[in-house]
Enzyme design. Structure first.
Site, PDB file in Angstrom:
ATOM      1  N   LYS A  56       0.798  -1.033  -0.066  1.00  0.00           N
ATOM      2  CA  LYS A  56      -0.048  -0.062  -0.130  1.00  0.00           C
ATOM      3  C   LYS A  56       1.059   1.407   0.046  1.00  0.00           C
ATOM      4  CE  LYS A  56      -3.902  -2.296   2.278  1.00  0.00           C
ATOM      5  NZ  LYS A  56      -5.012  -2.094   3.230  1.00  0.00           N
ATOM      6  N   TYR A  75     -12.487  -1.828  -3.531  1.00  0.00           N
ATOM      7  CA  TYR A  75     -13.208  -2.134  -2.308  1.00  0.00           C
ATOM      8  C   TYR A  75     -14.490  -1.842  -2.384  1.00  0.00           C
ATOM      9  CZ  TYR A  75      -8.434  -2.242  -0.054  1.00  0.00           C
ATOM     10  OH  TYR A  75      -7.241  -2.418   0.483  1.00  0.00           O
ATOM     11  N   PHE A 132     -15.203   3.816   7.161  1.00  0.00           N
ATOM     12  CA  PHE A 132     -14.127   3.984   6.717  1.00  0.00           C
ATOM     13  C   PHE A 132     -13.990   4.129   5.389  1.00  0.00           C
ATOM     14  CE2 PHE A 132     -14.098  -0.461   7.644  1.00  0.00           C
ATOM     15  CZ  PHE A 132     -13.714  -0.943   6.534  1.00  0.00           C
ATOM     16  N   ARG A 147      -1.610 -14.829   4.149  1.00  0.00           N
ATOM     17  CA  ARG A 147      -2.646 -13.989   5.209  1.00  0.00           C
ATOM     18  C   ARG A 147      -1.629 -14.197   6.525  1.00  0.00           C
ATOM     19  NH1 ARG A 147      -6.824 -10.337   4.254  1.00  0.00           N
ATOM     20  NH2 ARG A 147      -7.565 -11.143   6.363  1.00  0.00           N
ATOM     21  N   THR A 153      -5.354  -7.319  10.401  1.00  0.00           N
ATOM     22  CA  THR A 153      -5.802  -6.007   9.892  1.00  0.00           C
ATOM     23  C   THR A 153      -5.153  -4.766  10.684  1.00  0.00           C
ATOM     24  OG1 THR A 153      -7.795  -6.994   9.104  1.00  0.00           O
ATOM     25  CG2 THR A 153      -7.675  -4.549   8.941  1.00  0.00           C
ATOM     26  N   ARG A 200       2.582  -6.711   8.893  1.00  0.00           N
ATOM     27  CA  ARG A 200       1.943  -5.396   9.291  1.00  0.00           C
ATOM     28  C   ARG A 200       2.497  -5.147  10.576  1.00  0.00           C
ATOM     29  NH1 ARG A 200      -4.110  -7.329   7.070  1.00  0.00           N
ATOM     30  NH2 ARG A 200      -4.331  -5.790   5.534  1.00  0.00           N
ATOM     31  N   ASN A 258      -2.162   0.185   6.811  1.00  0.00           N
ATOM     32  CA  ASN A 258      -1.713  -1.026   7.195  1.00  0.00           C
ATOM     33  C   ASN A 258      -0.759  -1.775   6.364  1.00  0.00           C
ATOM     34  OD1 ASN A 258      -3.644  -1.898   5.717  1.00  0.00           O
ATOM     35  ND2 ASN A 258      -4.844  -3.056   7.258  1.00  0.00           N
ATOM     36  N   HIS A 277      -2.001  -5.493   1.429  1.00  0.00           N
ATOM     37  CA  HIS A 277      -3.272  -6.286   1.565  1.00  0.00           C
ATOM     38  C   HIS A 277      -2.937  -7.648   0.955  1.00  0.00           C
ATOM     39  CE1 HIS A 277      -7.327  -7.294  -0.040  1.00  0.00           C
ATOM     40  NE2 HIS A 277      -6.493  -7.622  -1.275  1.00  0.00           N
ATOM     41  N   GLU A 324      -9.701 -10.303  -7.513  1.00  0.00           N
ATOM     42  CA  GLU A 324      -8.358  -9.280  -7.498  1.00  0.00           C
ATOM     43  C   GLU A 324      -7.407  -9.588  -8.324  1.00  0.00           C
ATOM     44  OE1 GLU A 324      -9.677  -8.965  -2.721  1.00  0.00           O
ATOM     45  OE2 GLU A 324      -7.605  -9.382  -3.251  1.00  0.00           O
TER      46      GLU A 324
END
Ligand code: UDP
Length: 143
Positions: A11, A51, A59, A87, A93, A104, A114, A117, A128
């Site tokens: 990100k 998203y 948010f 993951r 998250t 993270r 964060n 993704h 995705e």
């Protein structure tokens, strides 16, 4: 064990802090192979579309603003149980709740920013990957 493909984003916060290589290293150390990769700067429409499932969440506006605030790296990762494996190294998250040594925990500042993704299921991964890459852009490892 099933060989799977999953989708990853580094990100804007982590790109801005020059953590691309360090995060790629985490993927490779975990045995995940990068089979496609590029830098993009998302438009408002691209971020909203990616998203879309969160469009009713409070948010959402801040998330879209953050995701369009600078360039990102998008990757397709391939490996054994890649969705779950990715993951696991990503962490929770909220970085404050992420296990020690996860991406993270080590590179993120807050739940809003964060660092990375990762697809949460095989179905999400397929959607995705296709959102960012054509079939021709994927380079399965042949050696
Ligand atoms: N997010 C946020 N505030 C929240 C929850 C989520 O800004 O209270 C953002 C955060 O960037 C997160 C993304 O929305 O990564 C998607 O949320 P999700 O619950 O799907 O978490 P993830 O799958 O990314 O761990």
């Amino acid at each position: 064990m099933a060989i799977e493909r999953t989708f990853s984003i580094i990100k804007p916060d982590a790109v801005a802090k020059n953590h691309i290589g360090a995060i790629y290293n985490r993927f490779e150390t975990a045995g995940l192979k990068i089979i496609a990769s590029k830098m993009v700067h998302l438009s408002q429409e691209q971020a909203e579309g990616f998203y879309a499932e969160h469009s009713e969440r409070p948010f959402f506006g801040a998330l879209v603003a953050f995701m369009t605030s600078g360039p990102i790296m998008v990757q397709v990762l391939e490996g054994e149980n890649a969705v779950l494996a990715h993951r696991e190294i990503l962490g929770a998250t909220n970085p404050a709740e992420a296990a020690e040594g996860t991406i993270r925990a080590d590179f993120a500042e807050s739940i809003d920013e964060n660092a990375a993704h990762g697809s949460d299921s095989l179905a999400s991964a397929e959607r995705e990957v296709a959102y960012f890459f054509s079939a021709e852009e994927l380079c399965p490892r042949t050696r």
